[in-house]
Motif scaffolding. Sequence first.
Motif, PDB file in Angstrom:
ATOM      1  N   TYR A  85      -8.067  12.516  17.748  1.00 19.72           N
ATOM      2  CA  TYR A  85      -9.821  12.348  18.975  1.00 19.72           C
ATOM      3  C   TYR A  85      -8.986  11.179  19.988  1.00 19.72           C
ATOM      4  O   TYR A  85      -9.959  10.806  19.936  1.00 19.72           O
ATOM      5  CB  TYR A  85     -11.026  12.446  17.620  1.00 19.72           C
ATOM      6  N   GLY A  86      -8.170  11.265  19.507  1.00 25.18           N
ATOM      7  CA  GLY A  86      -7.122  10.017  20.454  1.00 25.18           C
ATOM      8  C   GLY A  86      -7.560   8.461  20.319  1.00 25.18           C
ATOM      9  O   GLY A  86      -7.402   8.095  20.441  1.00 25.18           O
ATOM     10  N   SER A  87      -8.546   8.521  19.276  1.00 31.53           N
ATOM     11  CA  SER A  87      -8.491   7.038  18.049  1.00 31.53           C
ATOM     12  C   SER A  87      -7.631   6.459  16.975  1.00 31.53           C
ATOM     13  O   SER A  87      -8.611   6.446  15.789  1.00 31.53           O
ATOM     14  CB  SER A  87      -9.906   7.230  18.042  1.00 31.53           C
ATOM     15  N   ALA A  88      -6.287   6.969  17.101  1.00 33.78           N
ATOM     16  CA  ALA A  88      -5.430   7.050  16.173  1.00 33.78           C
ATOM     17  C   ALA A  88      -5.326   5.672  15.730  1.00 33.78           C
ATOM     18  O   ALA A  88      -4.736   4.937  14.468  1.00 33.78           O
ATOM     19  CB  ALA A  88      -4.437   6.700  16.181  1.00 33.78           C
ATOM     20  N   ASP A  89      -5.790   3.997  17.196  1.00 35.04           N
ATOM     21  CA  ASP A  89      -6.121   3.198  15.759  1.00 35.04           C
ATOM     22  C   ASP A  89      -6.882   2.261  15.279  1.00 35.04           C
ATOM     23  O   ASP A  89      -6.928   1.584  15.025  1.00 35.04           O
ATOM     24  CB  ASP A  89      -6.395   1.748  17.768  1.00 35.04           C
ATOM     25  N   ALA A  90      -7.963   2.855  16.022  1.00 33.22           N
ATOM     26  CA  ALA A  90      -9.438   2.892  14.492  1.00 33.22           C
ATOM     27  C   ALA A  90      -9.218   3.458  12.536  1.00 33.22           C
ATOM     28  O   ALA A  90      -9.821   3.354  12.138  1.00 33.22           O
ATOM     29  CB  ALA A  90     -10.545   3.571  14.515  1.00 33.22           C
ATOM     30  N   VAL A  91      -7.827   3.582  12.398  1.00 33.34           N
ATOM     31  CA  VAL A  91      -7.279   3.980  11.173  1.00 33.34           C
ATOM     32  C   VAL A  91      -7.535   2.755  10.249  1.00 33.34           C
ATOM     33  O   VAL A  91      -7.774   2.878   9.010  1.00 33.34           O
ATOM     34  CB  VAL A  91      -5.869   4.644  10.820  1.00 33.34           C
ATOM     35  N   VAL A 179       1.277   0.686  10.587  1.00 37.04           N
ATOM     36  CA  VAL A 179       2.289   0.475  12.250  1.00 37.04           C
ATOM     37  C   VAL A 179       3.530   0.247  11.738  1.00 37.04           C
ATOM     38  O   VAL A 179       4.050   0.484  13.110  1.00 37.04           O
ATOM     39  CB  VAL A 179       2.098  -1.125  11.422  1.00 37.04           C
ATOM     40  N   PRO A 180       4.209   0.095  10.617  1.00 37.99           N
ATOM     41  CA  PRO A 180       6.213   0.584  10.811  1.00 37.99           C
ATOM     42  C   PRO A 180       6.017   1.722  10.782  1.00 37.99           C
ATOM     43  O   PRO A 180       6.757   2.252  11.483  1.00 37.99           O
ATOM     44  CB  PRO A 180       6.984  -0.608   9.574  1.00 37.99           C
ATOM     45  N   LEU A 181       5.357   2.406   9.973  1.00 41.24           N
ATOM     46  CA  LEU A 181       5.878   4.406   9.815  1.00 41.24           C
ATOM     47  C   LEU A 181       5.296   4.478  11.077  1.00 41.24           C
ATOM     48  O   LEU A 181       5.838   5.804  11.617  1.00 41.24           O
ATOM     49  CB  LEU A 181       5.299   4.657   8.491  1.00 41.24           C
ATOM     50  N   LEU A 182       3.928   4.323  11.166  1.00 39.37           N
ATOM     51  CA  LEU A 182       3.188   5.672  12.077  1.00 39.37           C
ATOM     52  C   LEU A 182       3.136   4.656  13.449  1.00 39.37           C
ATOM     53  O   LEU A 182       2.367   5.593  14.485  1.00 39.37           O
ATOM     54  CB  LEU A 182       1.834   6.112  11.935  1.00 39.37           C
ATOM     55  N   GLY A 183       3.799   3.687  13.801  1.00 38.76           N
ATOM     56  CA  GLY A 183       3.381   2.741  14.782  1.00 38.76           C
ATOM     57  C   GLY A 183       2.787   2.952  15.225  1.00 38.76           C
ATOM     58  O   GLY A 183       2.336   2.602  17.105  1.00 38.76           O
ATOM     59  N   ILE A 184       1.483   2.153  14.953  1.00 40.97           N
ATOM     60  CA  ILE A 184       0.122   1.674  16.004  1.00 40.97           C
ATOM     61  C   ILE A 184       0.195   0.163  15.842  1.00 40.97           C
ATOM     62  O   ILE A 184       0.934  -0.943  14.922  1.00 40.97           O
ATOM     63  CB  ILE A 184      -0.989   2.394  14.532  1.00 40.97           C
ATOM     64  N   ASP A 185      -0.447  -0.384  16.687  1.00 40.14           N
ATOM     65  CA  ASP A 185      -0.082  -1.760  17.067  1.00 40.14           C
ATOM     66  C   ASP A 185      -1.181  -2.102  16.036  1.00 40.14           C
ATOM     67  O   ASP A 185      -1.729  -2.087  15.317  1.00 40.14           O
ATOM     68  CB  ASP A 185      -0.466  -1.506  18.181  1.00 40.14           C
ATOM     69  N   GLY A 187      -2.048  -5.245  16.545  1.00 43.34           N
ATOM     70  CA  GLY A 187      -3.126  -6.273  16.934  1.00 43.34           C
ATOM     71  C   GLY A 187      -4.081  -5.565  16.895  1.00 43.34           C
ATOM     72  O   GLY A 187      -5.141  -6.161  16.370  1.00 43.34           O
ATOM     73  N   SER A 188      -4.469  -4.299  17.200  1.00 45.74           N
ATOM     74  CA  SER A 188      -5.008  -3.248  17.470  1.00 45.74           C
ATOM     75  C   SER A 188      -5.827  -3.306  15.679  1.00 45.74           C
ATOM     76  O   SER A 188      -7.390  -2.561  15.409  1.00 45.74           O
ATOM     77  CB  SER A 188      -4.964  -2.247  18.345  1.00 45.74           C
ATOM     78  N   PHE A 189      -4.907  -2.772  15.154  1.00 45.95           N
ATOM     79  CA  PHE A 189      -5.080  -2.166  13.314  1.00 45.95           C
ATOM     80  C   PHE A 189      -6.577  -3.044  12.850  1.00 45.95           C
ATOM     81  O   PHE A 189      -7.136  -3.325  13.052  1.00 45.95           O
ATOM     82  CB  PHE A 189      -3.804  -2.440  12.639  1.00 45.95           C
ATOM     83  N   TRP A 190      -5.195  -5.194  12.826  1.00 48.61           N
ATOM     84  CA  TRP A 190      -6.453  -5.613  12.769  1.00 48.61           C
ATOM     85  C   TRP A 190      -7.944  -6.053  12.826  1.00 48.61           C
ATOM     86  O   TRP A 190      -8.507  -6.628  12.899  1.00 48.61           O
ATOM     87  CB  TRP A 190      -6.080  -7.379  12.686  1.00 48.61           C
ATOM     88  N   SER A 191      -7.580  -6.405  14.451  1.00 43.56           N
ATOM     89  CA  SER A 191      -8.641  -6.473  15.574  1.00 43.56           C
ATOM     90  C   SER A 191     -10.116  -6.191  15.157  1.00 43.56           C
ATOM     91  O   SER A 191     -10.762  -5.928  15.058  1.00 43.56           O
ATOM     92  CB  SER A 191      -8.311  -6.809  16.917  1.00 43.56           C
TER      93      SER A 191
END
Lengths: 264, 166
Positions: A85-91, A179-185, A187-191
């Motif tokens: 759904y294009g929202s991988a950052d929300a993991v 973050v290291p494995l799937l390459g999510i940013d 900053g957006s992960f924590w924020s």
Amino acid sequence: MLKRTTETLRGIGHRFINRIWRLGTAARFFWRILRRSTDKPMRLIKLTVHEMYATGVLSLVIILVSALFVGMVLGLQGYNTLQRYGSADAVGVLVALSLVRELGPVVTALLFAGRAGTAITAEIGLMKTTEQLSAMEMMAVNPIARVIAPRFWAGVISMPLLAAMFSMVGVLGGYLVAVPLLGIDAGSFWSQMQTSVDFRVDIVNGVIKSFVFGVACTIIALFEGYDAPPTAEGVSRATTRTVVNSSLAVLGLDFALTSFMISV
Amino acid sequence: MDRTTMDLWVGLFVAAGIVALIGLAMKVGNLTSDHLGDTYTVSAHFDDIGGLKPRAPIKSAGVVVGRVDSIQFDSKRYDAVVKLKIDKSYKFPKDTFASINTSGLLGEQYVTLEAGGDTEMLEEDGKGKIEHTQPALVLEKLIGQFVSSKAEGDSSTPQNTMEDAQ
């Protein structure tokens, strides 16, 4: 025919009354622990610290390793679905909310029942079987104050601490995958996590849950041990009942607490 | 194991638990970022709040300046009254414009404040009222409008060509 029916009904009634009776005994046992906890506060603190080593510190390894893997699996699975759904950052949000609200307290309590609860039941059951508890009473030492109460408080204090560590390590596990494995940013992960996880609603409620589970698991383990028939078979059955009853109690209480917390 | 090592381990255990709890509060939760100092409340009427929820952020120029306090239905005006809690250090003019926006396509909804040019500021005693508001964009309505306009367009095109041919 009529005789068989009455016989069955009587059996059901007998078992039902026995259950209620046991519940009442457990409640009185709980009350006795609370009352006896004020006996000698200094001794109680010393003994509680001693017991926290057995229930808390020795449970750390299994709790932390499980937490790491639960967090990593949540990260992988969450990423897989959210990415569609294009929202991988929300993991990060998914990992943190599911850990803090549910998995942290519940899985910790289940592991605690298996790791520390069984040990408590077997220990107390064996003390009873070998008549150590009666011997204590002979020496005018109250076994509730000397043996049971420190274990109770150790379990009640350890559980929220273990659950908090579980959630924290789980979030770190999710971070390691995301973050290291799937390459999510990062900053957006924590924020995103910080905007969605509320301190009062999510974290404090998680701590309340784990506190309640701590009381439930420890009291079940102690009561099963104290109430075990003084035989080898009796102790083994009591240990099994500890795991089964604690797990069911934790899952049932979790539903009840969640429904209260969601409605507020 | 002797007494002192055991005490040490238990001490470490308790300390680690407390650190984990503080870590959860600071790093995972919003205890640090959510800290609004003193706030004042203003109310705003919206025709449609969409999916706005209490505690949703209030942003101005993208910066979080407050949180939605409560949402109620006004039975006299038949619209929604939204109470906005705004940080005391941010003052907004009286003709501030409030709208409900969505972060991303399906993300959470928040209130945007755009300052006007009035020299008078919104009252901070709880009576402040934002007069100009724009309701939330509801995706279904938008799609509905798009579909109906598309349908009109399609049916009119062949007619036009017919007229042209005649």
